[in-house]
Motif scaffolding. Structure first.
Motif, PDB file in Angstrom:
ATOM      1  N   GLU A   1     -18.273  39.174 -41.960  1.00 37.47           N
ATOM      2  CA  GLU A   1     -17.224  38.171 -41.688  1.00 37.47           C
ATOM      3  C   GLU A   1     -15.534  38.345 -42.163  1.00 37.47           C
ATOM      4  N   ASP A   2     -15.688  38.971 -43.470  1.00 34.14           N
ATOM      5  CA  ASP A   2     -14.571  39.174 -44.147  1.00 34.14           C
ATOM      6  C   ASP A   2     -13.769  40.405 -43.385  1.00 34.14           C
ATOM      7  N   PHE A   3     -14.745  41.400 -42.606  1.00 34.88           N
ATOM      8  CA  PHE A   3     -14.062  42.239 -41.771  1.00 34.88           C
ATOM      9  C   PHE A   3     -13.454  41.777 -40.389  1.00 34.88           C
ATOM     10  N   LYS A   4     -14.515  40.981 -39.600  1.00 31.21           N
ATOM     11  CA  LYS A   4     -14.204  40.438 -38.464  1.00 31.21           C
ATOM     12  C   LYS A   4     -13.068  39.650 -38.385  1.00 31.21           C
ATOM     13  N   MET A   5     -13.062  38.753 -39.534  1.00 29.13           N
ATOM     14  CA  MET A   5     -11.858  37.585 -39.173  1.00 29.13           C
ATOM     15  C   MET A   5     -10.520  37.993 -39.289  1.00 29.13           C
ATOM     16  N   ARG A   6     -10.419  39.265 -39.713  1.00 35.92           N
ATOM     17  CA  ARG A   6      -9.041  39.770 -39.740  1.00 35.92           C
ATOM     18  C   ARG A   6      -8.648  40.444 -38.624  1.00 35.92           C
ATOM     19  N   LEU A   7      -9.571  40.466 -37.721  1.00 40.06           N
ATOM     20  CA  LEU A   7      -9.228  41.402 -36.458  1.00 40.06           C
ATOM     21  C   LEU A   7      -9.115  40.296 -35.192  1.00 40.06           C
TER      22      LEU A   7
END
Ligand SMILES: Cc1ncc(COP(=O)(O)O)c(C=O)c1O
Length: 400
Positions: free
Chosen positions: A394-400
């Protein structure tokens, strides 16, 4: 949990070493009368702010988010507020009101910025809520090696040069700020201050008096000076006595409050990045260890600065029997941490410990290649490591 047990990769903050640095800094404050602020750009692990706030006078921020973090998390042990400074080359209109609420010192980078935001800061200033300063460019370079960290390099946008200063400090301005050091000893600071004292003399208070603690400066509206960051005060060979003498000199000669805002010095050598060897690849040169960490993602300064980080139980290539290139599992060919030698041959599953990894690491990391972020842990004691943050998809996805 101890260092051999925690899941990797993980940044581990060594609380004892952090405390040792803070004790040195607190001693400088006590002996010199300076106020030392944590430059959050280097280290923002706010879970340790309650400890840091026991020793330091406050924080400085590079913008609204860091300013908010200090406002929310950095409090004296009795719950009272510590100082909260902010400097940014340009402030957004919709941030200025909040900054005036949560900060007590605001430093502008240009006369245009100062004037542009005046309708907002003037009110807070008149209500005694904030003190306003200007960042000056002392035009003295002290670090030839790293031009990207030299705010006095030719063409720099950081700070007002003497030739662009008005003849008097604008109404409401009470502070001068400069920052031109990077990982330095005391001498470059002394050289810089001497130049500022000479070049910017017109803005300094009268020197006919000898000021005692708390006495109001005379002949100028200047109340404080901020000597910026880049002072490696907590390094063993730093000339702490020289720094104490300089601060005392400024205070007794000009009656000014003196601020220092180091980042690195607060958490210098107070953190590790623990990693595991995932594979060993033979090449036409030396064998490469593929680690579960990455220079590009988890220690970007290694590539940006560049530098080779210290590694526990390792030496320069060729010094010990087994030399390897340490690299990562990203696809970036240049994602190389450095070449090191070891006493013993490395095996898959071995752990390695990069040192001096508390500063400019967690605040700068990224998820390039979808790389997972390392956990963040605090080592209270050798066998008492507490994981304070875990990251996931989620920490990866939430910035995209
Ligand atoms: C304005 C300012 N203050 C303080 C610092 C902190 O410097 P250091 O972490 O090198 O002590 C920096 C670093 O870039 C800076 O730009």
């Amino acid at each position: 949990m101890n260092l051999k047990e925690i899941p990797t990769p993980a940044y581990v903050i060594d609380e004892k070493k952090l405390k040792k640095n803070l004790e040195i800094l607190a001693d400088v404050q006590k002996k010199s009368g300076a106020k030392i602020l944590l430059a959050q750009k280097a280290y923002s692990i706010y879970q340790t702010y309650p400890l840091i706030a026991q020793y330091l006078s406050g924080c400085t921020a590079s913008g609204i988010f860091e300013a908010r973090l200090a406002h929310e998390e950095f409090h004296a042990p009795d719950g009272s507020k510590r100082e909260n400074h902010v400097y940014e080359p340009a402030f957004k209109d919709d941030e200025m009101e909040e900054l005036c609420e949560i900060c007590d010192h605001i430093v502008f980078n240009s006369i245009k910025q100062l004037q542009h935001h005046k309708p907002v800061w003037k009110k807070a200033y008149e209500e005694g809520k904030i003190s306003v300063g200007l960042r000056i460019n002392p035009e003295i370079s002290t670090d030839d090696a790293h031009e990207i960290y030299d705010p006095c390099a030719s063409g720099s946008r950081l700070g007002i040069r003497l030739c662009d200063m008005p003849s008097r400090l604008p109404n409401g301005v009470e502070g001068l700020h400069f920052h031109n050091l990077c990982e330095q000893d005391f001498k470059p600071l002394l050289d810089t201050f001497k130049k500022v004292e000479k070049d910017f003399a017109a803005y300094f208070p009268d020197t006919e008096f000898s000021y005692s603690e708390g006495e109001e400066p005379k002949g100028s509206q200047l109340r404080w000076i901020n000597l910026g960051g880049g002072h490696h005060i907590t390094r063993d060979d730093y000339d702490v006595e020289g720094l104490i003498d300089l601060v005392k000199y400024i205070k007794s000669t000009y009656g000014l409050e003196v601020y220092l805002e180091p980042g690195e010095a607060i958490a210098l050598y107070a953190g590790y990045l623990v990693t595991t060897v995932m594979d060993i690849v033979e090449t036409d040169r030396k064998p490469v260890l593929i680690l579960d960490t990455s220079a590009a993602c988890h220690m970007p300064d290694v590539i940006e600065m560049p530098y080779v980080p210290p590694l526990k139980d390792a030496d320069n290539p060729g010094e010990l029997p087994y030399t390897y290139r340490l690299s990562s599992r990203t696809c970036l060919a240049g994602d190389v941490i450095g070449d090191y030698s070891f006493e013993n041959e490395k095996k898959i599953g071995d752990r390695l410990y990069f040192e001096d990894m508390a500063i400019y690491s967690m605040v700068k990391n990224n998820t390039f290649n979808g790389m997972p972020l390392p956990d963040i842990a605090v080592m209270h004691d050798r066998n008492d490591i507490e994981i304070i943050r875990k990251f996931g998809y989620e920490d990866f996805k939430m910035r995209l």
